[in-house]
Design a protein around this motif. Sequence first.
Motif, PDB file in Angstrom:
ATOM      1  N   VAL A   1      52.351  93.500  68.061  1.00  0.00           N
ATOM      2  CA  VAL A   1      50.950  93.595  68.859  1.00  0.00           C
ATOM      3  C   VAL A   1      50.135  95.281  70.308  1.00  0.00           C
ATOM      4  CG1 VAL A   1      50.181  92.522  71.282  1.00  0.00           C
ATOM      5  CG2 VAL A   1      51.996  91.272  69.753  1.00  0.00           C
ATOM      6  N   ILE A   2      51.823  95.749  70.479  1.00  0.00           N
ATOM      7  CA  ILE A   2      51.512  97.251  71.006  1.00  0.00           C
ATOM      8  C   ILE A   2      51.448  97.983  69.485  1.00  0.00           C
ATOM      9  CG2 ILE A   2      52.595  98.371  72.644  1.00  0.00           C
ATOM     10  CD1 ILE A   2      54.306  96.208  73.762  1.00  0.00           C
ATOM     11  N   SER A   3      52.288  98.341  69.127  1.00  0.00           N
ATOM     12  CA  SER A   3      51.388  99.631  67.726  1.00  0.00           C
ATOM     13  C   SER A   3      53.275  99.728  67.080  1.00  0.00           C
ATOM     14  CB  SER A   3      52.219 101.046  68.837  1.00  0.00           C
ATOM     15  OG  SER A   3      52.570 102.030  67.844  1.00  0.00           O
ATOM     16  N   LEU A   4      52.911  99.841  65.620  1.00  0.00           N
ATOM     17  CA  LEU A   4      53.976 100.423  64.805  1.00  0.00           C
ATOM     18  C   LEU A   4      55.189 101.524  64.782  1.00  0.00           C
ATOM     19  CD1 LEU A   4      52.621  99.121  61.384  1.00  0.00           C
ATOM     20  CD2 LEU A   4      53.821  97.822  63.122  1.00  0.00           C
ATOM     21  N   HIS A   5      54.056 102.781  66.135  1.00  0.00           N
ATOM     22  CA  HIS A   5      55.524 103.412  66.343  1.00  0.00           C
ATOM     23  C   HIS A   5      56.628 103.656  66.501  1.00  0.00           C
ATOM     24  CE1 HIS A   5      56.340 107.709  67.591  1.00  0.00           C
ATOM     25  NE2 HIS A   5      55.399 107.946  67.827  1.00  0.00           N
ATOM     26  N   ASP A   6      57.676 104.494  66.345  1.00  0.00           N
ATOM     27  CA  ASP A   6      58.607 104.017  66.367  1.00  0.00           C
ATOM     28  C   ASP A   6      59.666 103.430  67.034  1.00  0.00           C
ATOM     29  OD1 ASP A   6      58.980 103.377  62.910  1.00  0.00           O
ATOM     30  OD2 ASP A   6      59.621 105.780  62.897  1.00  0.00           O
ATOM     31  N   SER A   7      59.059 104.719  68.710  1.00  0.00           N
ATOM     32  CA  SER A   7      59.780 104.908  69.649  1.00  0.00           C
ATOM     33  C   SER A   7      59.322 103.318  70.157  1.00  0.00           C
ATOM     34  CB  SER A   7      59.645 105.935  70.116  1.00  0.00           C
ATOM     35  OG  SER A   7      57.452 106.774  70.054  1.00  0.00           O
ATOM     36  N   ILE A   8      57.841 103.418  70.006  1.00  0.00           N
ATOM     37  CA  ILE A   8      57.484 102.233  70.871  1.00  0.00           C
ATOM     38  C   ILE A   8      58.344 100.739  70.513  1.00  0.00           C
ATOM     39  CG2 ILE A   8      55.804 100.223  71.230  1.00  0.00           C
ATOM     40  CD1 ILE A   8      55.041 102.755  72.771  1.00  0.00           C
TER      41      ILE A   8
ATOM     42  N   VAL B   1      61.005  93.428  70.057  1.00  0.00           N
ATOM     43  CA  VAL B   1      60.866  93.634  68.186  1.00  0.00           C
ATOM     44  C   VAL B   1      59.465  93.671  67.809  1.00  0.00           C
ATOM     45  CG1 VAL B   1      61.474  94.731  66.288  1.00  0.00           C
ATOM     46  CG2 VAL B   1      63.323  95.344  68.003  1.00  0.00           C
ATOM     47  N   LEU B   2      59.150  92.623  67.197  1.00  0.00           N
ATOM     48  CA  LEU B   2      57.723  91.850  66.622  1.00  0.00           C
ATOM     49  C   LEU B   2      56.461  92.004  68.232  1.00  0.00           C
ATOM     50  CD1 LEU B   2      59.607  88.351  65.573  1.00  0.00           C
ATOM     51  CD2 LEU B   2      59.172  90.579  63.857  1.00  0.00           C
ATOM     52  N   ILE B   3      57.242  91.683  69.093  1.00  0.00           N
ATOM     53  CA  ILE B   3      56.293  91.574  69.601  1.00  0.00           C
ATOM     54  C   ILE B   3      55.873  93.539  70.305  1.00  0.00           C
ATOM     55  CG2 ILE B   3      55.167  91.333  72.108  1.00  0.00           C
ATOM     56  CD1 ILE B   3      56.731  89.765  72.702  1.00  0.00           C
ATOM     57  N   GLY B   4      56.835  94.610  70.050  1.00  0.00           N
ATOM     58  CA  GLY B   4      56.245  95.725  70.459  1.00  0.00           C
ATOM     59  C   GLY B   4      56.067  96.336  68.754  1.00  0.00           C
ATOM     60  N   ALA B   5      56.368  95.995  67.287  1.00  0.00           N
ATOM     61  CA  ALA B   5      55.614  96.294  66.208  1.00  0.00           C
ATOM     62  C   ALA B   5      54.031  95.907  65.897  1.00  0.00           C
ATOM     63  CB  ALA B   5      56.762  95.886  65.232  1.00  0.00           C
TER      64      ALA B   5
END
Length: 154
Positions: free
Chosen positions: A102-109, A96-100
Amino acid sequence: MIEESGRITTVESDSFWVETIQRSACQVCVAEKGCGQKLLNRLSGKTALIRVLPGNCDLQSLKAHEQVLIGIPEDVVVKGTLLVYLLPLLSMIGAVLIGAFVISLHDSIVLASALMGFLFGGLIVRAHSWLNKNNRRVQPVLLARLVESSERNT
């Protein structure tokens, strides 16, 4: 060592299966009065099938319906519980930390990364279980064969 008595149901080439009614953990658990597991086991008579390694015993000498005493070290239970519950949770939080961030703050990501992290942690637990399925240090082993009262009288 946590010990349980049970009845052999099946003997295989490298192990055997024992049917138990798990009670010994209830005596050492700190939630003794606040837990409903002991009550549910008493009411339902629910049993568990456990795969057991033979230890120093010859598998050919074991028979179905024979009473045995099996055991597993307490530290294995504690470490196994931490592995099974904590590792998938920590890998989910990390994903979740990497997804939020590093990648994107979009909820689906973030949701997708949480699910992937949880599944990754579960796969690690599954791989650890498979790699240690014949490890006598982390699997239940046969401690003794129990003599039933009907056999004592004859």
